[in-house]
Design a protein around this motif. Sequence first.
Motif, short mmCIF file in Angstrom:
data_model
loop_
_atom_site.label_atom_id
_atom_site.label_comp_id
_atom_site.label_asym_id
_atom_site.label_seq_id
_atom_site.Cartn_x
_atom_site.Cartn_y
_atom_site.Cartn_z
N LEU A 1 0.82 -1.22 0.00
CA LEU A 1 0.00 0.00 0.00
C LEU A 1 0.85 1.27 0.00
O LEU A 1 0.40 2.32 -0.42
N GLY A 2 2.08 1.16 0.52
CA GLY A 2 2.94 2.34 0.63
C GLY A 2 2.57 3.23 1.80
O GLY A 2 2.97 4.40 1.85
N GLU A 3 1.79 2.70 2.74
CA GLU A 3 1.36 3.46 3.91
C GLU A 3 0.80 2.50 4.95
O GLU A 3 0.51 1.35 4.65
N GLU A 4 0.67 3.01 6.17
CA GLU A 4 0.07 2.21 7.23
C GLU A 4 -1.41 2.52 7.35
O GLU A 4 -1.83 3.65 7.12
N TRP A 5 -2.18 1.50 7.68
CA TRP A 5 -3.61 1.64 7.87
C TRP A 5 -3.96 1.39 9.33
O TRP A 5 -3.12 0.91 10.09
N GLN A 6 -5.19 1.71 9.71
CA GLN A 6 -5.66 1.50 11.08
C GLN A 6 -6.22 0.09 11.22
O GLN A 6 -6.96 -0.37 10.34
N TRP A 7 -5.87 -0.56 12.32
CA TRP A 7 -6.30 -1.92 12.60
C TRP A 7 -7.27 -1.91 13.78
O TRP A 7 -7.01 -1.26 14.79
N SER A 8 -8.36 -2.65 13.66
CA SER A 8 -9.37 -2.69 14.71
C SER A 8 -10.02 -4.07 14.77
O SER A 8 -10.68 -4.48 13.82
N MET A 9 -9.82 -4.76 15.90
CA MET A 9 -10.44 -6.07 16.06
C MET A 9 -11.71 -5.95 16.89
O MET A 9 -11.74 -5.24 17.89
N HIS A 10 -12.77 -6.63 16.41
CA HIS A 10 -14.06 -6.68 17.09
C HIS A 10 -14.62 -5.28 17.36
O HIS A 10 -14.88 -4.88 18.47
N HIS A 11 -14.81 -4.57 16.26
CA HIS A 11 -15.34 -3.20 16.25
C HIS A 11 -16.82 -3.29 15.84
O HIS A 11 -17.18 -4.05 14.96
N GLU A 12 -17.67 -2.50 16.48
CA GLU A 12 -19.09 -2.50 16.12
C GLU A 12 -19.30 -1.65 14.87
O GLU A 12 -18.91 -0.49 14.82
N ASP A 13 -19.92 -2.24 13.85
CA ASP A 13 -20.19 -1.49 12.62
C ASP A 13 -21.48 -0.69 12.75
O ASP A 13 -22.13 -0.69 13.81
N GLU A 14 -21.88 -0.01 11.67
CA GLU A 14 -23.06 0.86 11.70
C GLU A 14 -24.36 0.10 11.90
O GLU A 14 -25.40 0.68 12.19
N HIS A 15 -24.32 -1.24 11.76
CA HIS A 15 -25.52 -2.06 11.94
C HIS A 15 -25.53 -2.79 13.28
O HIS A 15 -26.40 -3.60 13.55
N GLY A 16 -24.52 -2.51 14.12
CA GLY A 16 -24.44 -3.14 15.43
C GLY A 16 -23.76 -4.50 15.44
O GLY A 16 -23.76 -5.19 16.45
N ASN A 17 -23.20 -4.92 14.30
CA ASN A 17 -22.50 -6.20 14.22
C ASN A 17 -21.04 -6.03 14.60
O ASN A 17 -20.43 -5.01 14.28
N LEU A 18 -20.47 -7.04 15.24
CA LEU A 18 -19.05 -7.00 15.55
C LEU A 18 -18.27 -7.48 14.34
O LEU A 18 -18.49 -8.59 13.84
N ILE A 19 -17.38 -6.63 13.87
CA ILE A 19 -16.51 -6.96 12.74
C ILE A 19 -15.09 -6.60 13.14
O ILE A 19 -14.87 -5.90 14.13
N SER A 20 -14.15 -7.07 12.36
CA SER A 20 -12.77 -6.62 12.50
C SER A 20 -12.38 -6.00 11.18
O SER A 20 -12.89 -6.40 10.12
#
Length: 152
Positions: free
Chosen positions: A88-107
């Motif tokens: 990618l040529g850059e760093e991205w943000q990492w997030s495990m078990h984050h609640e999405d806009e629908h209330g589901n836990l995603i990473s």
Amino acid sequence: MYSKAEKSKIRKDFWTAFGQYMKPVPSAEGTKVNWPNYKTGVKHLFFKMKAERDFASIGIEFTHTDLELQQLYYEQMEAFKHILHDTLGEEWQWSMHHEDEHGNLISKVEKTLHQVNVMSQNDWPNIISFLKPRIIALDEFWSNMKPAFEEL
């Protein structure tokens, strides 16, 4: 203020324009690809692009409802973190078990561009310039790393 139908049409027009702009770009493997609806070929693992009223983002989302399996996919991606960031040529943000806009836990692993508005056609070039190189880089990364995820 836009009506719901107007907002929907503007978003649809943006993604149609993005798709047309990206249409001549082949995948890393030289095949045709539907860039706005990129298919990873791995269940519960998606490349998501968003264009909203105050940001645009691109990311990898792990949506398996079994949180242990979701974590396994996420940790597998973490094992390739340096390769991903180098591609990618850059760093991205990492997030495990984050609640999405629908209330589901995603990473997820994502990059966000703030202060752009998909409702303003004047911002479309900035949004496209943000998304294009990143989805192409994700495709390049995925063409090499997909087998490691198919085996999970």
